[in-house]
Design an enzyme around this catalytic site. Structure first.
Site, PDB file in Angstrom:
ATOM      1  N   SER A 151     -17.273 -79.686  14.818  1.00  0.00           N
ATOM      2  CA  SER A 151     -16.534 -78.438  14.623  1.00  0.00           C
ATOM      3  C   SER A 151     -17.271 -77.223  15.166  1.00  0.00           C
ATOM      4  CB  SER A 151     -16.314 -78.256  13.112  1.00  0.00           C
ATOM      5  OG  SER A 151     -15.769 -76.991  12.825  1.00  0.00           O
ATOM      6  N   ASN A 152     -16.490 -76.205  15.512  1.00  0.00           N
ATOM      7  CA  ASN A 152     -17.045 -74.889  15.830  1.00  0.00           C
ATOM      8  C   ASN A 152     -17.623 -74.221  14.577  1.00  0.00           C
ATOM      9  OD1 ASN A 152     -16.747 -74.638  18.607  1.00  0.00           O
ATOM     10  ND2 ASN A 152     -14.738 -73.637  18.500  1.00  0.00           N
TER      11      ASN A 152
ATOM     12  N   ARG B 148      -5.841 -66.683  12.569  1.00  0.00           N
ATOM     13  CA  ARG B 148      -6.238 -67.893  13.295  1.00  0.00           C
ATOM     14  C   ARG B 148      -6.328 -67.626  14.804  1.00  0.00           C
ATOM     15  NH1 ARG B 148      -9.078 -72.487  13.908  1.00  0.00           N
ATOM     16  NH2 ARG B 148      -7.953 -74.125  14.993  1.00  0.00           N
TER      17      ARG B 148
ATOM     18  N   ASP C  12     -12.136 -83.304  14.983  1.00  0.00           N
ATOM     19  CA  ASP C  12     -12.189 -81.852  14.811  1.00  0.00           C
ATOM     20  C   ASP C  12     -11.799 -81.540  13.356  1.00  0.00           C
ATOM     21  OD1 ASP C  12     -12.077 -78.999  15.498  1.00  0.00           O
ATOM     22  OD2 ASP C  12      -9.911 -79.242  15.278  1.00  0.00           O
TER      23      ASP C  12
ATOM     24  N   TYR D  73     -10.832 -77.841  11.801  1.00  0.00           N
ATOM     25  CA  TYR D  73      -9.832 -76.810  11.487  1.00  0.00           C
ATOM     26  C   TYR D  73      -8.539 -77.063  12.253  1.00  0.00           C
ATOM     27  CZ  TYR D  73     -13.843 -74.604   9.382  1.00  0.00           C
ATOM     28  OH  TYR D  73     -14.952 -74.364   8.603  1.00  0.00           O
TER      29      TYR D  73
END
Lengths: 219, 219
Positions: free
Chosen positions: B115-116, B40, B9, B11
């Site tokens: 990742s998103n 966040r 991942d 972030y």
């Protein structure tokens, strides 16, 4: 706007989830505020995550899991005795002060509640509050096992009430719930009890009131 | 355990999302911490909510929307000039201190990020960090428009790497991401940088390390 039913969210809208603070302060002196805040946040997060993961559990289970996480996170004792005491407080939340008066004034209308809560937690809560007789329907997503804000969850309201989307006025204090209901096609009134900004999700509520009294001016 | 790819991942795992604090403190003195924290949290919430509502937008758009919400919520100026400056900081996040060393030691393995984040934000970030050459693949959910932790998101990794679920070791600092990956069937290592409790989602990570050094003991 031809509204045929008024549908209310429960947690945060009719009942103050932070009324668990008192019991939490009794069990964990001075920690009630923080417990209540983290508990609620984690409860919502777990409902979203389980829906996304396709791992549905009832809101009752999620509420207990999120409480356990919160107590561990705050490094507080999490015996089943204390957890049970706090879970019981969740069945006795306080309605907001205007709820009974507003619902009573609206009683000629068709009124329903629609909640992520399972009947196991929703039915006793509403019974304890003395408000049961004011509602025509108590609708729980648990019958479909699809949490708000999925379209499938809101769709269940249509099936239960046998109405079209635009014939429903939905009220919630939760901005994300209003966004979901608006995206689905309900009429929406955001009960913005905490003066938060409008969610930046591309959809504004049809109306915004600081508490439920505002509804009386609209129907 | 026959691991054929290590998937990271981004972030919170490779890059510290809170390295935006410095820029936020410069623009809003003493407010950097609170802006970073709320930003966040809202960013994750909006990714979950948009997925649930079926209203996908890119993570870049969500990141900007959640920043705007945060600034409004804190009653701070939200001019496009300031928003652009903070969004630019998101393209220059700092990698955690051990990242380069650990990845370099693992370079004989097949390494990927997942990742998103959309490519628009992911590609410049990784390029600025000088780590690009260490990865065989940069995988973004944006190609499928399905956010983690949905099964559909993790499935995209299988398609890209042409591997089976159990052949992938997935690392994330986000407990919810590890829960989703574990539920899907990846091998999982939770990089628990902040010493949080294990999420109460019914699925424990296969292993837990305080930072990425732990991975070197496992592969």
């Amino acid at each position: 706007m031809d509204i045929k039913a008024l549908v209310f969210d429960v947690y945060g809208t009719l009942f103050n989830v932070h009324s668990v603070k008192e019991k939490a302060d009794e069990l964990y002196p001075m920690k009630g505020d923080e417990i209540s805040r983290q508990w609620r946040q984690k409860q919502l997060e777990y409902s979203f995550l389980r829906q996304l993961m396709g791992k549905y559990e009832t809101f009752w289970k999620i509420t207990e899991d999120s409480l356990r996480y919160t107590l561990k996170n705050l490094k507080l004792e999490h015996s089943s005795e204390k957890i049970n005491a706090l879970m019981d407080a969740y069945l006795h939340l306080s309605p907001y002060p205007e709820v009974e008066e507003v619902l009573t004034k609206l009683r000629s209308k068709r009124l329903a509640v629609f909640s992520n809560g399972s009947h196991k937690m929703l039915d006793p809560l509403i019974k304890h509050s003395g408000l049961s007789s004011l509602f025509n329907e108590i609708i729980s997503v648990d019958d479909r096992k699809q949490y708000k804000p999925t379209p499938a969850a809101y769709h269940y309201v249509l099936d239960r009430l046998e109405l079209e989307r635009s014939e429903i006025l939905f009220m919630s204090s939760n901005g994300w719930d209003i966004s979901g209901a608006r995206a689905f096609g309900f009429q929406t009134a955001w009960i913005n009890r905490n003066q938060f900004p409008v969610e930046e999700l591309g959809l504004r509520p049809h109306s915004i009131f600081p508490d439920l009294y505002g509804i009386l001016t609209q129907v």
